[in-house]
Structure formats: C-alpha cells, structure tokens
Design a protein around this motif. Structure first.
Motif, PDB file in Angstrom:
ATOM      1  N   ILE A   1       0.852  -1.186   0.000  1.00 54.77           N
ATOM      2  CA  ILE A   1       0.000   0.000   0.000  1.00 54.77           C
ATOM      3  C   ILE A   1       0.890   1.239   0.000  1.00 54.77           C
ATOM      4  N   LEU A   2       0.686   2.106  -0.996  1.00 55.70           N
ATOM      5  CA  LEU A   2       1.512   3.296  -1.198  1.00 55.70           C
ATOM      6  C   LEU A   2       0.657   4.555  -1.122  1.00 55.70           C
ATOM      7  N   LEU A   3       1.320   5.671  -0.838  1.00 52.63           N
ATOM      8  CA  LEU A   3       0.607   6.939  -0.637  1.00 52.63           C
ATOM      9  C   LEU A   3       1.312   8.073  -1.365  1.00 52.63           C
ATOM     10  N   ASP A   4       0.521   9.010  -1.893  1.00 49.91           N
ATOM     11  CA  ASP A   4       1.022  10.266  -2.457  1.00 49.91           C
ATOM     12  C   ASP A   4       0.380  11.433  -1.717  1.00 49.91           C
ATOM     13  N   THR A   5       1.187  12.444  -1.374  1.00 50.81           N
ATOM     14  CA  THR A   5       0.663  13.654  -0.763  1.00 50.81           C
ATOM     15  C   THR A   5       1.583  14.809  -1.136  1.00 50.81           C
ATOM     16  N   LYS A   6       1.245  16.020  -0.722  1.00 52.37           N
ATOM     17  CA  LYS A   6       2.025  17.215  -1.063  1.00 52.37           C
ATOM     18  C   LYS A   6       2.361  17.965   0.209  1.00 52.37           C
ATOM     19  N   ASP A   7       3.643  18.187   0.436  1.00 51.22           N
ATOM     20  CA  ASP A   7       4.085  18.926   1.609  1.00 51.22           C
ATOM     21  C   ASP A   7       3.901  20.426   1.369  1.00 51.22           C
ATOM     22  N   PRO A   8       3.412  21.186   2.362  1.00 47.46           N
ATOM     23  CA  PRO A   8       3.258  22.630   2.198  1.00 47.46           C
ATOM     24  C   PRO A   8       4.600  23.346   2.025  1.00 47.46           C
ATOM     25  N   ALA A   9       4.543  24.575   1.545  1.00 50.49           N
ATOM     26  CA  ALA A   9       5.770  25.355   1.328  1.00 50.49           C
ATOM     27  C   ALA A   9       6.443  25.741   2.633  1.00 50.49           C
ATOM     28  N   SER A  10       5.674  25.858   3.708  1.00 53.05           N
ATOM     29  CA  SER A  10       6.254  26.231   5.000  1.00 53.05           C
ATOM     30  C   SER A  10       7.078  25.082   5.562  1.00 53.05           C
ATOM     31  N   ALA A  11       8.207  25.402   6.194  1.00 59.62           N
ATOM     32  CA  ALA A  11       9.091  24.379   6.760  1.00 59.62           C
ATOM     33  C   ALA A  11       8.587  23.941   8.127  1.00 59.62           C
ATOM     34  N   GLY A  12       9.101  22.815   8.585  1.00 57.12           N
ATOM     35  CA  GLY A  12       8.770  22.343   9.928  1.00 57.12           C
ATOM     36  C   GLY A  12       7.518  21.512  10.011  1.00 57.12           C
TER      37      GLY A  12
ATOM     38  N   ILE B   1       5.377  14.160  -1.830  1.00 61.84           N
ATOM     39  CA  ILE B   1       5.810  12.918  -1.178  1.00 61.84           C
ATOM     40  C   ILE B   1       5.136  11.799  -1.958  1.00 61.84           C
ATOM     41  N   SER B   2       5.908  11.040  -2.710  1.00 60.37           N
ATOM     42  CA  SER B   2       5.339  10.062  -3.640  1.00 60.37           C
ATOM     43  C   SER B   2       5.784   8.647  -3.289  1.00 60.37           C
ATOM     44  N   ARG B   3       4.872   7.722  -3.503  1.00 59.09           N
ATOM     45  CA  ARG B   3       5.123   6.301  -3.321  1.00 59.09           C
ATOM     46  C   ARG B   3       5.644   5.984  -1.922  1.00 59.09           C
ATOM     47  N   ARG B   4       5.053   6.640  -0.953  1.00 58.36           N
ATOM     48  CA  ARG B   4       5.435   6.377   0.434  1.00 58.36           C
ATOM     49  C   ARG B   4       4.817   5.052   0.872  1.00 58.36           C
ATOM     50  N   PRO B   5       5.623   4.029   1.222  1.00 58.14           N
ATOM     51  CA  PRO B   5       5.043   2.758   1.655  1.00 58.14           C
ATOM     52  C   PRO B   5       4.409   2.890   3.040  1.00 58.14           C
ATOM     53  N   ILE B   6       3.195   2.407   3.186  1.00 61.43           N
ATOM     54  CA  ILE B   6       2.455   2.543   4.430  1.00 61.43           C
ATOM     55  C   ILE B   6       2.289   1.209   5.146  1.00 61.43           C
ATOM     56  N   MET B   7       1.883   0.172   4.418  1.00 61.74           N
ATOM     57  CA  MET B   7       1.626  -1.117   5.045  1.00 61.74           C
ATOM     58  C   MET B   7       1.584  -2.207   3.987  1.00 61.74           C
ATOM     59  N   LEU B   8       1.567  -3.453   4.443  1.00 61.73           N
ATOM     60  CA  LEU B   8       1.386  -4.603   3.578  1.00 61.73           C
ATOM     61  C   LEU B   8       0.025  -5.215   3.867  1.00 61.73           C
ATOM     62  N   SER B   9      -0.668  -5.633   2.813  1.00 59.53           N
ATOM     63  CA  SER B   9      -1.946  -6.316   2.960  1.00 59.53           C
ATOM     64  C   SER B   9      -1.778  -7.741   2.440  1.00 59.53           C
ATOM     65  N   PRO B  10      -1.674  -8.729   3.326  1.00 59.07           N
ATOM     66  CA  PRO B  10      -1.356 -10.088   2.900  1.00 59.07           C
ATOM     67  C   PRO B  10      -2.481 -10.737   2.104  1.00 59.07           C
ATOM     68  N   VAL B  11      -2.121 -11.513   1.098  1.00 52.82           N
ATOM     69  CA  VAL B  11      -3.085 -12.208   0.244  1.00 52.82           C
ATOM     70  C   VAL B  11      -3.129 -13.674   0.681  1.00 52.82           C
ATOM     71  N   TYR B  12      -4.111 -14.027   1.521  1.00 50.70           N
ATOM     72  CA  TYR B  12      -4.290 -15.403   1.958  1.00 50.70           C
ATOM     73  C   TYR B  12      -5.228 -16.171   1.028  1.00 50.70           C
ATOM     74  N   TYR B  13      -6.139 -15.415   0.373  1.00 51.51           N
ATOM     75  CA  TYR B  13      -7.107 -16.052  -0.512  1.00 51.51           C
ATOM     76  C   TYR B  13      -7.655 -14.979  -1.445  1.00 51.51           C
ATOM     77  N   VAL B  14      -8.425 -15.401  -2.427  1.00 49.12           N
ATOM     78  CA  VAL B  14      -8.984 -14.437  -3.373  1.00 49.12           C
ATOM     79  C   VAL B  14     -10.098 -13.627  -2.703  1.00 49.12           C
ATOM     80  N   GLY B  15     -10.318 -12.439  -3.200  1.00 50.10           N
ATOM     81  CA  GLY B  15     -11.368 -11.577  -2.654  1.00 50.10           C
ATOM     82  C   GLY B  15     -10.876 -10.158  -2.476  1.00 50.10           C
ATOM     83  N   ARG B  16     -11.800  -9.291  -2.155  1.00 46.53           N
ATOM     84  CA  ARG B  16     -11.463  -7.872  -2.002  1.00 46.53           C
ATOM     85  C   ARG B  16     -10.712  -7.592  -0.707  1.00 46.53           C
ATOM     86  N   HIS B  17      -9.836  -6.587  -0.788  1.00 47.97           N
ATOM     87  CA  HIS B  17      -9.159  -6.060   0.389  1.00 47.97           C
ATOM     88  C   HIS B  17      -9.699  -4.653   0.638  1.00 47.97           C
ATOM     89  N   TYR B  18      -9.967  -4.358   1.900  1.00 42.33           N
ATOM     90  CA  TYR B  18     -10.494  -3.043   2.282  1.00 42.33           C
ATOM     91  C   TYR B  18      -9.438  -2.354   3.141  1.00 42.33           C
TER      92      TYR B  18
END
Length: 342
Positions: A157-168, A219-236
C-alpha cells in the motif's frame, strides 16, 4: 591413545580456568504509561492508562496493569475542560464522548490524570497542527519469493501527498484493513458453514517523516503497510495521515528505533519511551508514552482482487494458510461479512 589423553588433560585444565560470572538481574519498578490523542475529527477520543508490570530480565516478562479509578480530563488551553469516563469492560481505556468538544487547528490541548492515590500527572500543552490532504493511496501486487513457503503474497500500500511550502512539518501514518481468509469450515447439517471471513490487518503506527529534505515538494510512493493475500477476494484498506509537533515526531522516532531492536544483553529494557507527561509537582518524574494532538487526513481503498485465480492460489499455497474450524472463530476478530459502507 596418548594423543587422546593429552587432549582430555588440556580440556580439563582449560575448563578449570573459567570462573563463573553472576550477572545481576536488571529490573525496574512499575511506571505509568499514557497513550492518547486529540484530533480534528469528531469524538470519541480515548486515553489509555496502564502501569508497567515489574520487569525482570531473568524472567523476561512485562505486563500491562490497567489504571482503575483515575480522574482524567482534557483541557483546551484558554478554553473548556472535559472529563473522560472509564470503560467498564476494558478499564485501561478512558473515553471522551462530548460531541461539542472537537480538536481545532491552532489550539493546544493538555491532559490531566489524578491517580487513585492522589498523585497527579499532566502533559505539556500540545499544539494541533493542520495536515495536508492525502492525494491518493494505491496498491501494487508483490509475489512472495519461492523459498518463502510460510509467507503469503501481498499488496504493498503506497501513498502520495504534497508537503506545504512552509518548513517544519512532521508526519505520521497508520493503516489498517480487512482481508479475506479461508478455513475448513464448521460442519452443519449436510454441509459446512463459515469457510470464508474477513480478518483485520494492521500496519505500523510509527511510520514518520520530517519535511527537512522534501519541504514544499510531493511525497510520492510512500510505503504505508502490507496487505497479505491469503485467498482471493477484495481487500479493504484505510490509511490515516497525521500532523505532528516536533516533540511528537522525536517520540515516534525513538519508538520506531526501539521497535526494530534485535535485542541483546546490553540493550535498554524493552519498555515504552518517556514522553510529554510528567508529575505535576515534579517535572523530572516522567510517565511513559505520549499524549498528542493531530490533524488527520483519511483515505480508503478497495482492492478488487479479481485478477487472482482461486484454483491457482490453492495449488501455490496448499493448506498452509487454511486453519480447521469456523473462520470467524479461529482467526482473531474474524467476521463473516466484509466491512459495511467502505
């Protein structure tokens, strides 16, 4: 024969020269542990209060003891104070249900705890900073290595976001979800029931980042977590992005460093990190854990899983990930239906 006798004699001499060293057991007394967070989302908010059990390095055990009967309140600096209620079933948790008390950006919040014996702890006022919106979250399929028989394939699971111009700016991410699992089922009548269910999975709570190197950029392609595939079906999947103060960021960095320790004789004791909560009459007496305030941005993702073939997965996995019995009972927090309103 002479060579063997000589070797035995040499071993006897060497063993006789080794003195036994008695290492003292490392132990620490019980300490207060605080976990709590105020956000810009609607209540309830929770504060968890426990005491560490007596830790002994020879026994290698440390248990949480719920703090029962404390008086707990949260104050908005310059504003209202609300009192929390203890949970009757899980006494370590104290809840704030007042729907009119919502964390606001630019406001600071302080926790106060009066223990049953009268000892009082307070937190340093914690500023609630705004947080950038999550642009998107997405999943990429990762097959396991051929030798990893007991590890399933997974979605990264990956994430994209945008950091503001202000530092800190400082960030923390967490993620959780529900994934399908298969069991042998429970005999009922002439068939079986409860062979499929959805079970919760969790990512780390201590994924943090400072914008020192990315200020004002994506901030692009930040890895957040792994969702294991034990069987077929949707992941939420749900991902949450938090704003942090500098002190909260430093706390979570230390937390993650300790979590990743392999452990050795000379490592610090595996306990929580000292945070921003201290005894009211002596700021040098610190509790463990942290009471924070954060802006939160949330995104959800449903992974269709429709490209996976059940027959092929069963051939690949065999019965490695299939337990005997009722799916919702044998897997922790299993539920027969997928989460609603995702």
């Amino acid at each position: 024969m002479k060579l063997r006798l000589l070797l035995l004699l040499l071993l006897a001499v060497i063993s006789g020269c080794v003195d036994e060293v008695q290492l003292p057991a490392r132990s620490v007394a019980s300490r207060l542990v605080v976990e709590g967070l105020v956000t810009n989302e609607k209540p309830p908010y929770t504060v968890k209060l426990t005491l560490t059990g007596e830790y002994n390095s020879l026994i290698y055990g440390q248990n949480e003891i719920p703090v029962n009967g404390a008086t707990v309140s949260i104050t908005e600096i310059g504003g209202r104070t609300v009192t929390l209620s203890q949970d009757a079933l899980t006494p370590a948790y104290y809840w704030m249900y007042d729907s009119t008390f919502v964390g606001q950006s630019g406001k600071s919040y302080q926790l106060k705890i009066i223990l049953p014996g009268g000892e009082t702890y307070i937190s340093e006022p914690e500023l609630l900073n705004p947080v950038s919106e999550i642009d998107r979250i997405y999943a990429e399929y990762r097959p396991r290595a051929d030798a990893e028989v007991y590890i399933p394939d997974h979605y990264q699971i990956l994430l994209d976001t945008k950091d503001p111009a202000s530092a800190g700016n400082y960030y923390r991410w967490s993620g959780y979800g529900y994934v399908p699992r298969l069991s042998t089922g429970e005999p009922i009548g002439f068939g079986f029931c409860c062979k499929w269910c959805w079970v919760p999975v969790y990512g780390s709570r201590s994924e943090v980042l400072s914008d020192v190197l990315v200020n004002g950029n994506s901030i692009s392609r930040r890895p957040i977590m792994l969702s294991p595939v034990y069987y077929v079906g949707r992941h939420y999947i749900e991902v949450r992005q938090y704003s942090l103060t500098k002190s909260a960021y430093q706390f979570w960095v230390k937390f993650e460093e300790q979590r990743k320790r392999t452990g050795s004789l000379f490592d610090p004791l595996p306990a929580s990190i000292e945070g921003n909560v201290h005894r009211e009459d002596d700021a040098n007496v610190l509790a463990l854990g942290y009471f924070g305030s954060s802006g939160v941005s949330t995104r959800r993702l449903t992974i269709p899983g429709d490209t996976l073939n059940a027959a092929r997965m069963e051939i690949k996995y065999g019965d490695v990930f299939v337990e005997d019995g009722n799916c919702q009972l044998i897997y922790n927090q299993g539920q027969l239906n997928p989460p609603a309103n995702w």
